[in-house]
Motif scaffolding. Structure first.
Motif, PDB file in Angstrom:
ATOM      1  N   ASN A  53       0.842  -1.192   0.000  1.00 34.61           N
ATOM      2  CA  ASN A  53       0.000   0.000   0.000  1.00 34.61           C
ATOM      3  C   ASN A  53       0.879   1.245   0.000  1.00 34.61           C
ATOM      4  OD1 ASN A  53      -1.870   2.000   0.344  1.00 34.61           O
ATOM      5  ND2 ASN A  53      -2.491   1.377   2.400  1.00 34.61           N
ATOM      6  N   SER A  54       0.781   2.030  -1.054  1.00 31.11           N
ATOM      7  CA  SER A  54       1.620   3.218  -1.166  1.00 31.11           C
ATOM      8  C   SER A  54       1.100   4.384  -0.334  1.00 31.11           C
ATOM      9  CB  SER A  54       1.709   3.659  -2.639  1.00 31.11           C
ATOM     10  OG  SER A  54       0.425   4.032  -3.128  1.00 31.11           O
ATOM     11  N   GLU A  55      -0.113   4.278   0.213  1.00 30.24           N
ATOM     12  CA  GLU A  55      -0.713   5.384   0.949  1.00 30.24           C
ATOM     13  C   GLU A  55      -0.758   5.153   2.450  1.00 30.24           C
ATOM     14  OE1 GLU A  55      -1.270   8.201  -0.530  1.00 30.24           O
ATOM     15  OE2 GLU A  55      -0.612   7.252  -2.393  1.00 30.24           O
ATOM     16  N   ARG A  56       0.121   4.305   2.974  1.00 28.31           N
ATOM     17  CA  ARG A  56       0.210   4.142   4.422  1.00 28.31           C
ATOM     18  C   ARG A  56       0.531   5.493   5.058  1.00 28.31           C
ATOM     19  NH1 ARG A  56       4.961   0.590   4.502  1.00 28.31           N
ATOM     20  NH2 ARG A  56       4.889   0.598   2.236  1.00 28.31           N
ATOM     21  N   SER A  57      -0.263   5.881   6.046  1.00 30.43           N
ATOM     22  CA  SER A  57      -0.135   7.234   6.592  1.00 30.43           C
ATOM     23  C   SER A  57       1.209   7.481   7.255  1.00 30.43           C
ATOM     24  CB  SER A  57      -1.272   7.506   7.584  1.00 30.43           C
ATOM     25  OG  SER A  57      -1.236   6.573   8.655  1.00 30.43           O
ATOM     26  N   GLU A  58       1.685   6.531   8.075  1.00 32.49           N
ATOM     27  CA  GLU A  58       2.954   6.727   8.763  1.00 32.49           C
ATOM     28  C   GLU A  58       4.129   6.668   7.774  1.00 32.49           C
ATOM     29  OE1 GLU A  58       3.511   7.442  12.123  1.00 32.49           O
ATOM     30  OE2 GLU A  58       1.369   7.828  12.007  1.00 32.49           O
ATOM     31  N   PHE A  59       4.028   5.792   6.797  1.00 35.21           N
ATOM     32  CA  PHE A  59       5.050   5.688   5.761  1.00 35.21           C
ATOM     33  C   PHE A  59       5.166   7.006   5.003  1.00 35.21           C
ATOM     34  CE2 PHE A  59       6.152   4.521   1.306  1.00 35.21           C
ATOM     35  CZ  PHE A  59       7.396   3.937   1.519  1.00 35.21           C
ATOM     36  N   ARG A  60       4.004   7.565   4.621  1.00 36.29           N
ATOM     37  CA  ARG A  60       3.989   8.835   3.893  1.00 36.29           C
ATOM     38  C   ARG A  60       4.521   9.967   4.758  1.00 36.29           C
ATOM     39  NH1 ARG A  60       4.997   8.647  -0.824  1.00 36.29           N
ATOM     40  NH2 ARG A  60       4.179   6.725  -1.614  1.00 36.29           N
ATOM     41  N   GLN A  61       4.127   9.975   6.027  1.00 39.42           N
ATOM     42  CA  GLN A  61       4.588  11.029   6.919  1.00 39.42           C
ATOM     43  C   GLN A  61       6.100  10.952   7.105  1.00 39.42           C
ATOM     44  OE1 GLN A  61       2.597  13.598   8.370  1.00 39.42           O
ATOM     45  NE2 GLN A  61       4.695  14.344   8.574  1.00 39.42           N
ATOM     46  N   LEU A  62       6.617   9.731   7.226  1.00 39.28           N
ATOM     47  CA  LEU A  62       8.057   9.569   7.397  1.00 39.28           C
ATOM     48  C   LEU A  62       8.812  10.085   6.181  1.00 39.28           C
ATOM     49  CD1 LEU A  62      10.562   8.574   8.853  1.00 39.28           C
ATOM     50  CD2 LEU A  62      10.068   6.262   8.010  1.00 39.28           C
ATOM     51  N   ILE A  63       8.343   9.743   4.989  1.00 41.87           N
ATOM     52  CA  ILE A  63       9.004  10.232   3.779  1.00 41.87           C
ATOM     53  C   ILE A  63       8.976  11.758   3.733  1.00 41.87           C
ATOM     54  CG2 ILE A  63       8.784  10.387   1.268  1.00 41.87           C
ATOM     55  CD1 ILE A  63       8.231   7.458   1.162  1.00 41.87           C
ATOM     56  N   ASP A  64       7.816  12.345   4.072  1.00 40.51           N
ATOM     57  CA  ASP A  64       7.725  13.815   4.093  1.00 40.51           C
ATOM     58  C   ASP A  64       8.731  14.411   5.071  1.00 40.51           C
ATOM     59  OD1 ASP A  64       5.718  13.785   2.227  1.00 40.51           O
ATOM     60  OD2 ASP A  64       4.085  14.062   3.666  1.00 40.51           O
ATOM     61  N   ASP A  65       8.829  13.801   6.257  1.00 41.92           N
ATOM     62  CA  ASP A  65       9.735  14.330   7.283  1.00 41.92           C
ATOM     63  C   ASP A  65      11.201  14.163   6.879  1.00 41.92           C
ATOM     64  OD1 ASP A  65       7.508  15.000   8.734  1.00 41.92           O
ATOM     65  OD2 ASP A  65       7.625  13.259  10.082  1.00 41.92           O
ATOM     66  N   ILE A  66      11.499  13.047   6.219  1.00 38.99           N
ATOM     67  CA  ILE A  66      12.871  12.848   5.720  1.00 38.99           C
ATOM     68  C   ILE A  66      13.203  13.911   4.676  1.00 38.99           C
ATOM     69  CG2 ILE A  66      14.340  11.310   4.359  1.00 38.99           C
ATOM     70  CD1 ILE A  66      12.856   8.954   5.718  1.00 38.99           C
ATOM     71  N   GLU A  67      12.266  14.115   3.752  1.00 41.39           N
ATOM     72  CA  GLU A  67      12.488  15.110   2.699  1.00 41.39           C
ATOM     73  C   GLU A  67      12.613  16.517   3.264  1.00 41.39           C
ATOM     74  OE1 GLU A  67       9.174  14.334   0.156  1.00 41.39           O
ATOM     75  OE2 GLU A  67      10.275  12.849  -1.054  1.00 41.39           O
ATOM     76  N   ASN A  68      11.971  16.756   4.417  1.00 39.85           N
ATOM     77  CA  ASN A  68      12.070  18.060   5.076  1.00 39.85           C
ATOM     78  C   ASN A  68      13.366  18.218   5.867  1.00 39.85           C
ATOM     79  OD1 ASN A  68       9.589  18.965   4.134  1.00 39.85           O
ATOM     80  ND2 ASN A  68       8.464  18.188   5.912  1.00 39.85           N
ATOM     81  N   GLY A  69      14.178  17.159   5.896  1.00 46.34           N
ATOM     82  CA  GLY A  69      15.447  17.233   6.593  1.00 46.34           C
ATOM     83  C   GLY A  69      15.370  17.006   8.087  1.00 46.34           C
ATOM     84  N   ASP A  70      14.272  16.373   8.562  1.00 44.49           N
ATOM     85  CA  ASP A  70      14.100  16.167   9.997  1.00 44.49           C
ATOM     86  C   ASP A  70      15.009  15.079  10.555  1.00 44.49           C
ATOM     87  OD1 ASP A  70      12.180  18.078   9.795  1.00 44.49           O
ATOM     88  OD2 ASP A  70      10.459  16.740  10.102  1.00 44.49           O
ATOM     89  N   TYR A  71      15.452  14.154   9.707  1.00 52.26           N
ATOM     90  CA  TYR A  71      16.229  13.009  10.197  1.00 52.26           C
ATOM     91  C   TYR A  71      17.490  12.796   9.374  1.00 52.26           C
ATOM     92  CZ  TYR A  71      11.853  12.003  12.589  1.00 52.26           C
ATOM     93  OH  TYR A  71      10.741  12.104  13.375  1.00 52.26           O
ATOM     94  N   THR A  72      18.522  12.346  10.073  1.00 51.27           N
ATOM     95  CA  THR A  72      19.755  11.943   9.396  1.00 51.27           C
ATOM     96  C   THR A  72      19.928  10.428   9.398  1.00 51.27           C
ATOM     97  OG1 THR A  72      20.997  12.148  11.463  1.00 51.27           O
ATOM     98  CG2 THR A  72      20.934  14.076  10.000  1.00 51.27           C
ATOM     99  N   ASP A  73      19.130   9.723  10.228  1.00 49.73           N
ATOM    100  CA  ASP A  73      19.209   8.264  10.324  1.00 49.73           C
ATOM    101  C   ASP A  73      17.805   7.692  10.477  1.00 49.73           C
ATOM    102  OD1 ASP A  73      22.317   7.486  10.896  1.00 49.73           O
ATOM    103  OD2 ASP A  73      21.807   9.444  11.765  1.00 49.73           O
ATOM    104  N   VAL A  74      17.536   6.597   9.760  1.00 51.68           N
ATOM    105  CA  VAL A  74      16.244   5.914   9.836  1.00 51.68           C
ATOM    106  C   VAL A  74      16.510   4.441  10.132  1.00 51.68           C
ATOM    107  CG1 VAL A  74      14.079   5.389   8.674  1.00 51.68           C
ATOM    108  CG2 VAL A  74      15.302   7.506   8.121  1.00 51.68           C
TER     109      VAL A  74
END
Length: 247
Positions: A53-74
């Motif tokens: 499922n490409s629309e998993r809410s937490e998965f999508r939120q994590l990608i958004d947060d990564i793209e926003n530069g919130d994390y350096t390690d996952v």
């Protein structure tokens, strides 16, 4: 590891709500402990849902947060937890690479996927293997369902008053009330009483393991009613089961 406490994200996925994810959490806790971190110190993204499922809410939120530069390690348990479709896994890899974030896998032959490409090729192969396993599972499941239907086996929820015996539907003439079973003859008696004017509530109260809603649903469905009152069904599998009443 050079990341700060607020720069680490953890993603945990289980396929079904009833599945347990403690094995994932335990492995990830051990990884965090080795890096002087606790599960409460990091960004946690837990969810249940299909890896396809490409629309998993937490998965999508994590990608958004990564793209926003919130994390350096996952941190994830294994590659298949990210996705069971190759394209979704690659989207995740791309997001981390573009944001210069390192992916840490606690359970797998590849332990890191780095922004410079280290580990990505093998991780991508693992993701494709997981996707192929999923496709094969779907094919086997569909084949099994088709075979079961062809053989006359009953699939899905068993109707009230019936049991499934070796895959085939049968009227339950000896119900185990303590196990929550409902009896076929109890349903016949209940529906006859309703036909004579008794209320759903009154009838349900004296019929073991049968609810008012069940009686209402059957009473308002002429086809279902005929199973119990006329031993007649349009569904060949149900009719075969009803034929046993006259054997």
């Amino acid at each position: 590891m050079t990341s700060n406490l607020d720069e680490v994200a953890v993603y945990i996925r289980r396929s079904k709500e009833e599945q347990q994810d403690e094995h994932q959490r335990d492995d990830i806790r051990n990884w965090l402990h080795r890096h002087d971190l606790e599960i409460g110190d990091v960004g946690l993204y837990p969810e249940h849902g299909s890896g396809s499922n490409s629309e998993r809410s937490e998965f999508r939120q994590l990608i958004d947060d990564i793209e926003n530069g919130d994390y350096t390690d996952v941190v994830v348990w294994e590659i298949s937890r990210i996705a069971r479709k190759g394209l979704l896994a690659q989207e995740f890899f791309d997001a981390c690479e573009d944001a210069n974030a390192v992916i840490h896998i606690t359970n797998g032959s590849v332990r890191e996927v780095r922004p410079d490409g280290t580990g990505r090729m093998v991780a991508g192969i693992i993701a494709e293997v997981a996707a192929e396993e999923r496709r094969n599972l779907i094919r086997r499941t569909q084949s099994g369902l088709r075979r079961a239907r062809k053989e006359g086996k009953w699939l899905g929820e068993v109707p009230a008053g019936f049991v499934r015996d070796d895959g085939y539907l049968k009227p339950n003439l000896d119900p185990d009330y303590e196990a929550g079973e409902s009896g076929f003859l109890d349903l016949v008696e209940a529906l006859e009483a309703i036909d004579e004017g008794d209320s759903y509530n009154q009838t349900a109260q004296r019929t073991p393991n049968v609810t008012r809603q069940t009686l209402s649903n059957i009473d308002q469905d002429p086809e279902r009613m005929s199973w119990y009152l006329d031993a007649d069904a349009d569904d060949a599998r149900v009719q075969e089961a009803l034929n046993s009443l006259s054997d």
